[in-house]
Motif scaffolding. Structure first.
Motif, PDB file in Angstrom:
ATOM      1  N   ALA A 279     -28.647 -12.297 146.473  1.00  0.00           N
ATOM      2  CA  ALA A 279     -28.702 -13.007 145.187  1.00  0.00           C
ATOM      3  C   ALA A 279     -29.153 -12.063 144.073  1.00  0.00           C
ATOM      4  N   SER A 280     -30.174 -11.259 144.318  1.00  0.00           N
ATOM      5  CA  SER A 280     -30.638 -10.315 143.294  1.00  0.00           C
ATOM      6  C   SER A 280     -29.602  -9.242 143.011  1.00  0.00           C
ATOM      7  N   LEU A 281     -28.900  -8.800 144.030  1.00  0.00           N
ATOM      8  CA  LEU A 281     -27.826  -7.820 143.810  1.00  0.00           C
ATOM      9  C   LEU A 281     -26.720  -8.406 142.944  1.00  0.00           C
ATOM     10  N   ARG A 282     -26.386  -9.680 143.163  1.00  0.00           N
ATOM     11  CA  ARG A 282     -25.369 -10.340 142.331  1.00  0.00           C
ATOM     12  C   ARG A 282     -25.829 -10.425 140.880  1.00  0.00           C
ATOM     13  N   ILE A 283     -27.100 -10.776 140.684  1.00  0.00           N
ATOM     14  CA  ILE A 283     -27.631 -10.880 139.324  1.00  0.00           C
ATOM     15  C   ILE A 283     -27.575  -9.515 138.646  1.00  0.00           C
ATOM     16  N   ALA A 284     -28.003  -8.470 139.344  1.00  0.00           N
ATOM     17  CA  ALA A 284     -27.968  -7.120 138.768  1.00  0.00           C
ATOM     18  C   ALA A 284     -26.545  -6.738 138.360  1.00  0.00           C
ATOM     19  N   ALA A 285     -25.576  -7.059 139.200  1.00  0.00           N
ATOM     20  CA  ALA A 285     -24.182  -6.756 138.863  1.00  0.00           C
ATOM     21  C   ALA A 285     -23.733  -7.546 137.630  1.00  0.00           C
ATOM     22  N   LYS A 286     -24.129  -8.809 137.539  1.00  0.00           N
ATOM     23  CA  LYS A 286     -23.726  -9.646 136.407  1.00  0.00           C
ATOM     24  C   LYS A 286     -24.287  -9.141 135.083  1.00  0.00           C
ATOM     25  N   ILE A 287     -25.441  -8.473 135.126  1.00  0.00           N
ATOM     26  CA  ILE A 287     -26.017  -7.969 133.874  1.00  0.00           C
ATOM     27  C   ILE A 287     -25.629  -6.516 133.625  1.00  0.00           C
ATOM     28  N   GLY A 288     -24.642  -6.042 134.374  1.00  0.00           N
ATOM     29  CA  GLY A 288     -24.060  -4.733 134.100  1.00  0.00           C
ATOM     30  C   GLY A 288     -24.709  -3.556 134.797  1.00  0.00           C
ATOM     31  N   MET A 289     -25.537  -3.812 135.785  1.00  0.00           N
ATOM     32  CA  MET A 289     -26.169  -2.713 136.507  1.00  0.00           C
ATOM     33  C   MET A 289     -25.233  -2.259 137.621  1.00  0.00           C
ATOM     34  N   SER A 290     -25.258  -0.964 137.900  1.00  0.00           N
ATOM     35  CA  SER A 290     -24.433  -0.435 138.975  1.00  0.00           C
ATOM     36  C   SER A 290     -25.280   0.418 139.904  1.00  0.00           C
ATOM     37  N   GLU A 291     -24.838   0.448 141.159  1.00  0.00           N
ATOM     38  CA  GLU A 291     -25.577   1.187 142.175  1.00  0.00           C
ATOM     39  C   GLU A 291     -25.485   2.681 141.899  1.00  0.00           C
ATOM     40  N   ARG A 292     -26.647   3.348 141.977  1.00  0.00           N
ATOM     41  CA  ARG A 292     -26.705   4.792 141.766  1.00  0.00           C
ATOM     42  C   ARG A 292     -26.951   5.531 143.069  1.00  0.00           C
ATOM     43  N   TYR A 293     -27.853   5.003 143.902  1.00  0.00           N
ATOM     44  CA  TYR A 293     -28.131   5.618 145.196  1.00  0.00           C
ATOM     45  C   TYR A 293     -28.998   4.680 146.023  1.00  0.00           C
ATOM     46  N   THR A 294     -29.183   5.024 147.290  1.00  0.00           N
ATOM     47  CA  THR A 294     -30.034   4.266 148.200  1.00  0.00           C
ATOM     48  C   THR A 294     -31.034   5.219 148.824  1.00  0.00           C
ATOM     49  N   LYS A 295     -32.272   4.776 148.922  1.00  0.00           N
ATOM     50  CA  LYS A 295     -33.314   5.518 149.622  1.00  0.00           C
ATOM     51  C   LYS A 295     -33.843   4.637 150.743  1.00  0.00           C
ATOM     52  N   VAL A 296     -34.414   5.270 151.733  1.00  0.00           N
ATOM     53  CA  VAL A 296     -35.039   4.535 152.820  1.00  0.00           C
ATOM     54  C   VAL A 296     -36.538   4.786 152.760  1.00  0.00           C
ATOM     55  N   ASP A 297     -37.313   3.700 152.763  1.00  0.00           N
ATOM     56  CA  ASP A 297     -38.765   3.828 152.792  1.00  0.00           C
ATOM     57  C   ASP A 297     -39.287   3.134 154.056  1.00  0.00           C
ATOM     58  N   ALA A 298     -40.574   2.884 154.111  1.00  0.00           N
ATOM     59  CA  ALA A 298     -41.183   2.289 155.308  1.00  0.00           C
ATOM     60  C   ALA A 298     -40.621   0.904 155.626  1.00  0.00           C
ATOM     61  N   ARG A 299     -40.077   0.223 154.633  1.00  0.00           N
ATOM     62  CA  ARG A 299     -39.525  -1.123 154.837  1.00  0.00           C
ATOM     63  C   ARG A 299     -38.019  -1.125 155.036  1.00  0.00           C
ATOM     64  N   GLY A 300     -37.395   0.037 154.965  1.00  0.00           N
ATOM     65  CA  GLY A 300     -35.952   0.125 155.170  1.00  0.00           C
ATOM     66  C   GLY A 300     -35.221   0.555 153.914  1.00  0.00           C
ATOM     67  N   PRO A 301     -33.899   0.330 153.872  1.00  0.00           N
ATOM     68  CA  PRO A 301     -33.098   0.757 152.732  1.00  0.00           C
ATOM     69  C   PRO A 301     -33.476   0.030 151.444  1.00  0.00           C
ATOM     70  N   LEU A 302     -33.389   0.778 150.348  1.00  0.00           N
ATOM     71  CA  LEU A 302     -33.684   0.236 149.027  1.00  0.00           C
ATOM     72  C   LEU A 302     -32.613   0.778 148.077  1.00  0.00           C
ATOM     73  N   ILE A 303     -31.881  -0.134 147.470  1.00  0.00           N
ATOM     74  CA  ILE A 303     -30.775   0.243 146.568  1.00  0.00           C
ATOM     75  C   ILE A 303     -31.324   0.405 145.155  1.00  0.00           C
ATOM     76  N   TYR A 304     -30.986   1.509 144.519  1.00  0.00           N
ATOM     77  CA  TYR A 304     -31.359   1.801 143.133  1.00  0.00           C
ATOM     78  C   TYR A 304     -30.142   1.550 142.265  1.00  0.00           C
ATOM     79  N   LEU A 305     -30.295   0.643 141.292  1.00  0.00           N
ATOM     80  CA  LEU A 305     -29.232   0.317 140.360  1.00  0.00           C
ATOM     81  C   LEU A 305     -29.729   0.625 138.955  1.00  0.00           C
ATOM     82  N   ALA A 306     -28.814   0.893 138.015  1.00  0.00           N
ATOM     83  CA  ALA A 306     -29.236   1.204 136.649  1.00  0.00           C
ATOM     84  C   ALA A 306     -28.210   0.733 135.631  1.00  0.00           C
ATOM     85  N   ARG A 307     -28.698   0.585 134.420  1.00  0.00           N
ATOM     86  CA  ARG A 307     -27.860   0.347 133.248  1.00  0.00           C
ATOM     87  C   ARG A 307     -28.533   1.019 132.072  1.00  0.00           C
ATOM     88  N   PRO A 308     -27.892   1.744 131.247  1.00  0.00           N
ATOM     89  CA  PRO A 308     -26.456   2.059 131.304  1.00  0.00           C
ATOM     90  C   PRO A 308     -26.175   3.150 132.309  1.00  0.00           C
TER      91      PRO A 308
END
Length: 165
Positions: free
Chosen positions: A136-165
């Protein structure tokens, strides 16, 4: 950033201590507050959270807003900008809507308004960090124009980094 943002259905104002009890019902709800270490277990945690947001606003001008329904004034959630995983120049956006009001577009409406406010206040770029399971949060980020830049893995697992512009 402005201290009042109005959208067709919402009114966003910075949190103050008078909001603590209402906000704690959201932060202590395990169906709503699924980020970080999970639901808050004491009202003092919520008051401390508000104090930190007030301090950050005074130091940086970044605001975290109480998201209220324009009709009736109910606290639906929260949304704002904060300095997070990407440093002190380019803030992250966060949003959370009470479980009972999810799926009605409130998070997207609030996030769009806060993102626009930040960019209008000369924030160079706004980031979001979202776990892959939080569809749901990924959908919201996409709707407000954010795009995926990269993914990192931390102690809790994968974490997607999105940005705008």
């Amino acid at each position: 950033m402005r201290t009042l943002i109005a959208t067709p259905r919402l009114e966003l104002r910075p949190f103050c201590m008078a909001d603590a009890d209402e906000l704690h019902t959201i932060f202590s709800d395990p169906e709503t507050h699924t980020i970080g270490d999970g639901p808050f277990t004491s009202a003092e945690q919520t008051r401390a959270w508000i104090r930190r947001r007030v301090q950050v606003a005074q130091e940086s001008g970044l605001l975290w807003y109480a998201v209220r329904a324009r009709l009736g004034g109910d606290l639906l959630g929260n949304c704002g900008l904060f300095f997070g995983r990407v440093g002190q120049v380019e803030p992250e956006i966060g949003y959370e809507i009470r479980h009972s009001h999810q799926g009605q577009g409130f998070a997207g409406e609030a996030a769009h308004a806060v993102l626009d406010e930040g960019l209008a206040a000369a924030v160079p770029r706004v980031w979001a960090t979202i776990r892959p399971h939080n569809v749901a949060s990924l959908r919201i980020a996409a709707k407000i124009g954010m795009s995926e830049r990269y993914t990192k893995v931390d102690a809790r697992g994968p974490l997607i980094y999105l940005a705008r512009p």
